[in-house]
Design an enzyme around this catalytic site. Structure first.
Site, PDB file in Angstrom:
ATOM      1  N   LYS A  73     -15.458  48.286  29.001  1.00 50.17           N
ATOM      2  CA  LYS A  73     -14.650  47.787  30.109  1.00 50.17           C
ATOM      3  C   LYS A  73     -13.388  47.128  29.564  1.00 50.17           C
ATOM      4  O   LYS A  73     -13.272  46.855  28.372  1.00 50.17           O
ATOM      5  CB  LYS A  73     -15.461  46.791  30.940  1.00 50.17           C
ATOM      6  CG  LYS A  73     -16.020  45.609  30.154  1.00 50.17           C
ATOM      7  CD  LYS A  73     -16.901  44.735  31.022  1.00 50.17           C
ATOM      8  CE  LYS A  73     -17.447  43.556  30.215  1.00 50.17           C
ATOM      9  NZ  LYS A  73     -18.258  42.653  31.051  1.00 50.17           N
TER      10      LYS A  73
ATOM     11  N   ARG B  24     -27.470  47.113  25.531  1.00 52.59           N
ATOM     12  CA  ARG B  24     -26.036  47.213  25.824  1.00 52.59           C
ATOM     13  C   ARG B  24     -25.273  46.543  24.681  1.00 52.59           C
ATOM     14  O   ARG B  24     -25.441  45.335  24.444  1.00 52.59           O
ATOM     15  CB  ARG B  24     -25.707  46.544  27.155  1.00 52.59           C
ATOM     16  CG  ARG B  24     -26.449  47.120  28.347  1.00 52.59           C
ATOM     17  CD  ARG B  24     -25.866  46.594  29.660  1.00 52.59           C
ATOM     18  NE  ARG B  24     -25.871  45.159  29.755  1.00 52.59           N
ATOM     19  CZ  ARG B  24     -26.868  44.425  30.220  1.00 52.59           C
ATOM     20  NH1 ARG B  24     -27.982  45.022  30.636  1.00 52.59           N
ATOM     21  NH2 ARG B  24     -26.791  43.108  30.286  1.00 52.59           N
TER      22      ARG B  24
ATOM     23  N   ARG C  37     -24.354  34.758  39.038  1.00 55.89           N
ATOM     24  CA  ARG C  37     -23.041  35.356  39.238  1.00 55.89           C
ATOM     25  C   ARG C  37     -23.170  36.474  40.263  1.00 55.89           C
ATOM     26  O   ARG C  37     -22.667  36.351  41.378  1.00 55.89           O
ATOM     27  CB  ARG C  37     -22.476  35.882  37.905  1.00 55.89           C
ATOM     28  CG  ARG C  37     -21.073  36.462  38.036  1.00 55.89           C
ATOM     29  CD  ARG C  37     -20.485  36.832  36.673  1.00 55.89           C
ATOM     30  NE  ARG C  37     -21.260  37.842  35.970  1.00 55.89           N
ATOM     31  CZ  ARG C  37     -20.904  38.379  34.803  1.00 55.89           C
ATOM     32  NH1 ARG C  37     -19.796  37.984  34.196  1.00 55.89           N
ATOM     33  NH2 ARG C  37     -21.664  39.298  34.233  1.00 55.89           N
TER      34      ARG C  37
ATOM     35  N   TYR D 254      10.623  25.696  19.271  1.00 52.38           N
ATOM     36  CA  TYR D 254      10.823  24.961  20.518  1.00 52.38           C
ATOM     37  C   TYR D 254      10.212  23.555  20.430  1.00 52.38           C
ATOM     38  O   TYR D 254       9.176  23.346  19.806  1.00 52.38           O
ATOM     39  CB  TYR D 254      10.171  25.702  21.681  1.00 52.38           C
ATOM     40  CG  TYR D 254      10.928  26.915  22.153  1.00 52.38           C
ATOM     41  CD1 TYR D 254      12.200  26.793  22.695  1.00 52.38           C
ATOM     42  CD2 TYR D 254      10.362  28.184  22.064  1.00 52.38           C
ATOM     43  CE1 TYR D 254      12.900  27.923  23.133  1.00 52.38           C
ATOM     44  CE2 TYR D 254      11.037  29.309  22.501  1.00 52.38           C
ATOM     45  CZ  TYR D 254      12.310  29.172  23.034  1.00 52.38           C
ATOM     46  OH  TYR D 254      12.993  30.274  23.459  1.00 52.38           O
TER      47      TYR D 254
ATOM     48  N   CYS E 275       6.255  31.572  20.327  1.00 52.50           N
ATOM     49  CA  CYS E 275       7.220  31.910  21.373  1.00 52.50           C
ATOM     50  C   CYS E 275       6.728  33.125  22.158  1.00 52.50           C
ATOM     51  O   CYS E 275       5.726  33.738  21.830  1.00 52.50           O
ATOM     52  CB  CYS E 275       8.581  32.197  20.750  1.00 52.50           C
ATOM     53  SG  CYS E 275       9.126  30.980  19.534  1.00 52.50           S
TER      54      CYS E 275
ATOM     55  N   ASP F 207       8.109  36.141  22.324  1.00 48.92           N
ATOM     56  CA  ASP F 207       8.261  37.392  21.593  1.00 48.92           C
ATOM     57  C   ASP F 207       8.264  37.203  20.080  1.00 48.92           C
ATOM     58  O   ASP F 207       8.638  38.115  19.342  1.00 48.92           O
ATOM     59  CB  ASP F 207       9.560  38.092  22.005  1.00 48.92           C
ATOM     60  CG  ASP F 207       9.649  38.291  23.504  1.00 48.92           C
ATOM     61  OD1 ASP F 207       8.729  38.930  24.052  1.00 48.92           O
ATOM     62  OD2 ASP F 207      10.605  37.783  24.120  1.00 48.92           O
TER      63      ASP F 207
ATOM     64  N   HIS G 259     -28.296  40.257  33.119  1.00 50.78           N
ATOM     65  CA  HIS G 259     -27.419  39.832  32.020  1.00 50.78           C
ATOM     66  C   HIS G 259     -27.897  38.499  31.469  1.00 50.78           C
ATOM     67  O   HIS G 259     -28.110  37.548  32.226  1.00 50.78           O
ATOM     68  CB  HIS G 259     -25.979  39.703  32.522  1.00 50.78           C
ATOM     69  CG  HIS G 259     -24.965  39.572  31.435  1.00 50.78           C
ATOM     70  ND1 HIS G 259     -24.426  40.660  30.802  1.00 50.78           N
ATOM     71  CD2 HIS G 259     -24.423  38.478  30.853  1.00 50.78           C
ATOM     72  CE1 HIS G 259     -23.573  40.243  29.878  1.00 50.78           C
ATOM     73  NE2 HIS G 259     -23.567  38.922  29.883  1.00 50.78           N
TER      74      HIS G 259
END
Length: 844
Positions: A505, A698, A605, A739, A787, A789, A633
């Site tokens: 997933k 699993r 859940r 920064y 930052c 990027d 689960h």
């Protein structure tokens, strides 16, 4: 190698088989072997000269694909005597054991070849030593080798069948996982020379101890004239002594090595001096009295060991010290071979520009065949090196290699291919004199949306072609090692001995659809995704195994049915909606389109309560809906402090399964229960609670090489997230970095700027020295905040340059450490890597 009337009859006689043939068939005349219909892509001429061998295994039966092979044009078949199906048209050999028949063909191929056969075994490094030995061999020495990692009971005979009949030397891998297997492989390979690479703990689950496994591997060497040792492991040395081949051993030594058992035989390669730099290692010493000084482009012990072992093998085979010395600096990691890149228009680019010979070409074309999705295939190919166009044997072998694969378009580069590609119609070939001429044309623009294999010799610089075709040549890269994925799957199969559901997933936890495609190819039992669109994408990518959808929206039930997806149901009312959708679907039948029932066991859940579980069982029976599985689960299986809670969940799960069965039985008024699968355990739960394994486990992070339970020793991380230094500068004492102007130091710092930020998946919380990234041979702290990027790391005292690699997580910087430093979990780190990050799929 060819199967004619005589060999066909000999097989029947020696194996206790029977031979039949359809009317008007010419005598047997076969050149190719196949055990998998998915690899049958060749021309009709090739297919009519192919034998399909229907093998049986714990997760497959090749007889289910006999009709498909016949429909494609295959006219030779080796089938089991007890298979009740009808003989297909062509020549049919029925034998008690089809695997024995394949192995007999491997022996026949081995005995027909006059060259030296080298058998390579060990725990890790077989394929690396084989490929590097090929790279170091002088061009005048004709060498053939088994493809990929074909070293199993099936792979070895297939390898021997396909090798170059006229080669001076044949390199064949031999891998085992069970006692008794090496005896069979030895009888097939019959090596003249043996090679033992690194010996470790891999595939040790079926042996009582390391010594037993070492004796099993040493069986390969009993008839060898010489054994090249790439390990000084005491268990291996004792096994060689027990096998009475000790004095035939040839080995290498390093200075200041950790004390181990003294190898027997001859120290032919004595490395007297070793100096490690940032990116390469210098070695000085002698081989059989001849001085040498080598440069090896690695510094880690594993690659150094494999490179030296490969070099010693080539020296003992050819005596050409010059070739080895010249070619050692050019070695490359095998992970850079067959890398899969995202192409423009959605196709896949397979970049294989490491070497370009006939054996490597065959392996690369098979990788192209494996790609699915209904796209056209193209190959960009350069002249082969080495290759003699005037040699009729090589010319014939090239034609046969190309004829086994379906390619829609070819682009050829180089003078050797100026007159065409053997066996390929000129209508399907474009030719260019040079790589530059190709790049300056529009030929590559026409391949948008295609699957493209880029296969060229180094001097053609085809990496430029791959870059031109790639959709995202971003500096920051997430590498996915599919070879390690296969290794991890086998580790879990060996340990648990149960069917495995692979959790893929969230874009396979950020790794990409290639994970699911590869797991399907490896025969995983089932896959699980979160949403319907994820399952649809996998089906479009060619995944065939069952797929469970964890969050199945009733509004998408039509899509689930259309794409053969299996919904999870956690509310009884949803069963009525699924029944209506099934009734409206054309292909629904009484035993199709079942559901997975999720029951509540203590996570609170999603899940059916005990009362709802019984009601769901009743509804499924009344509505005729098959129950594929009942599952739940475990919420804290990795935490020993919560073991009582986990045991309570296991108990509650057993009661829920009983409730579903009771409901089914009540509704059907029958004592016959619904035989659904039971699965509860995730990776940590399966490792720590054997009683929670039930019918299937699993596995999620375990497939990715991570083990929260701490009980799996041999897993390998499959993901490597890395970038390169884009800028270096000195920051005076007291000056801030980044920064906020809050990161200062009392000393001069050298700071490297990297083009990776929180928009690339590096958490913002990793800044200010909390996380450490790997470059220049050590872990370096971040400097200043991360930052959007970019980010900065402190490289004070290191010799690094602009363009040097930096590992964010991988073999040197653990993803667990990055997760801990940023107060999160590895799942989140993986899932946060966005699509703008370049992804490569490697096969080691």
């Amino acid at each position: 190698m060819n199967i004619g009337r005589e060999l066909w009859s000999q097989l029947a006689s020696s194996l206790g088989g029977t031979v039949t043939a359809a009317p008007h068939q010419a005598p047997p005349d076969f050149e190719y072997l196949s055990t998998d219909t998915r690899t049958l892509h060749g021309s009709q001429e090739v297919l009519s000269h192919t034998v399909f061998i229907a093998l049986r295994g714990p997760r497959h039966d090749g007889h289910a694909h006999v009709a498909a092979a016949a429909a494609l044009g295959v006219r030779g078949f080796i089938l089991a005597s007890d298979w009740p199906g009808e003989d297909p048209e062509g020549h049919v050999l029925r034998v008690p054991d089809t695997l024995s028949a394949l192995q007999s063909l491997g022996r026949a191929a081995r005995q027909s070849r006059p060259g030296t056969v080298v058998g390579i075994t060990g725990s890790n490094g077989k394929t690396t030593v084989k490929e590097w030995a090929h790279s170091l061999t002088p061009d005048a020495h004709r060498l053939s080798r088994s493809p990929g990692s074909w070293n199993s009971q099936v792979g070895v005979p297939l390898s021997l069948w396909g090798l170059d009949d006229n080669a001076d030397t044949h390199l064949v891998e031999a891998g085992i996982s069970m006692p008794g297997e090496m005896e069979t492989l030895t009888s097939i390979i019959q090596p003249n020379i043996g090679v033992m690479v690194h010996f470790g703990d891999a595939h040790g689950g079926h042996f009582p101890d390391r010594a037993s496994k070492a004796r099993e591997k040493a069986h390969l060497f009993k008839g060898c004239d010489a054994v090249i040792l790439g390990t000084h492991d005491p268990d291996v040395i004792q096994a060689l002594r027990d096998s009475e081949v000790a004095e035939r051993c040839v080995y290498w030594t390093l200075p200041n090595a950790a004390p181990t058992a003294t190898p027997p035989g001859t120290c032919a390669l004595d490395i007297a001096r070793i100096e490690k730099g940032a990116k390469l290692t210098t070695l000085a010493g002698s081989w059989r009295g001849k001085n040498l000084e080598w440069t090896v482009p690695f510094t880690d012990d594993a690659n150094l060991s494999n490179a030296i072992t490969a070099a010693l093998l080539v020296l003992e085979l050819t005596g050409d010290l010059t070739s080895v010395s010249d070619k050692l600096p050019l070695l490359q990691p095998l992970g850079m071979r067959l890398e899969h890149l995202s192409g423009t228009g959605g196709g896949t680019i397979i970049n294989d520009t490491w070497n370009h010979d006939l054996d490597g070409l065959s392996t690369a074309l098979e990788a192209l065949d494996r790609l699915s999705g209904g796209r056209n295939n193209a190959v960009v190919i350069s002249d082969l090196v080495p290759f003699d166009r005037n040699d009729p044997d090589q010319f014939k072998r090239l034609k046969h290699t190309l004829g086994q694969h379906q390619v829609d378009h070819w682009i050829a580069v180089g003078p050797q291919l100026a007159t065409g590609i053997p066996g390929i119609s000129a209508d399907h070939v474009e030719h260019f004199k040079t790589t530059e001429a190709l790049l300056n044309s529009t030929a590559l623009d026409r391949l948008q949306g295609w699957n493209v294999l880029v296969k060229g010799a180094r001097n053609f610089a085809f990496e430029q072609v791959s870059r031109a075709l790639e959709a995202n040549p971003h500096t920051t890269v997430f590498d996915l090692d599919l070879g390690r994925l296969s290794h991890n799957l086998e580790q879990h199969r060996e340990r648990f001995g149960l069917p495995i559901m692979g959790m893929v997933k969230a874009f396979a936890y950020g790794a990409g659809d290639a994970v699911a495609v590869e797991l399907d190819r490896l025969g995983i039992s089932r896959l699980a995704v979160a949403f319907t669109e994820e399952g649809m994408a996998l089906r479009k990518a060619g995944v065939q195994c069952p797929i469970m959808v964890l969050n199945a929206d009733p509004q998408r039930f039509h899509d689930l049915l259309e794409w053969r997806l299996e919904p999870e149901v956690h509310r009884p009312a949803t069963l009525d909606q699924w029944a209506r959708a099934r009734a409206n679907h054309a292909t629904s039948g009484p035993n199709t389109h079942g559901v997975h029932l999720k029951v509540e066991t203590g996570m609170h859940r999603l899940g059916l309560s005990p009362e709802e579980a019984q009601l769901a069982g009743e509804k499924c029976a009344e509505l005729g809906i098959p129950i594929i599985s009942v599952y739940s689960h475990l919420s804290a299986a990795d935490d020993p402090k919560a073991d009582n809670h986990t045991r309570g969940q296991i108990q509650a799960y057993g009661a829920a399964c009983a409730a579903v069965s009771d409901g089914w039985t009540n509704a059907t008024n029958s004592t016959e229960a619904n035989h659904f699968l039971r699965h509860l355990a995730n990776t940590a739960g399966a490792s720590r609670f054997p009683e929670a394994r039930f019918d299937m486990v699993r596995i999620g992070l375990g497939l990715y090489g991570l083990d929260a339970s701490g009980t799996m020793k041999n897993l390998q991380p499959i993901g490597r997230f890395h970038t390169r230094i884009s800028h270096l500068h000195a920051v005076p004492a007291g000056a801030p970095v980044g920064y906020g102007a809050s990161d200062t130091a009392h000393h001069l710092r050298h700071i490297a700027t990297l083009p990776v930020g929180y928009a690339d998946g590096l958490p913002r919380a990793a800044g200010m020295g909390r996380a450490h990234l790997y470059t220049g041979g050590q872990l370096c702290p971040t400097a200043g905040p991360v930052c959007m990027d970019g980010c900065m790391i402190d490289v004070t005292g290191l010799k690094v340059n602009v363009g040097d690699p930096v590992e964010i997580f991988g073999d040197h910087a653990a993803i667990e450490d990055l997760a801990s430093a940023t107060d999160t979990i590895p799942y989140e780190i993986l899932c946060r890597i966005p699509q703008r990050v370049r992804r490569r799929h490697l096969r080691t």
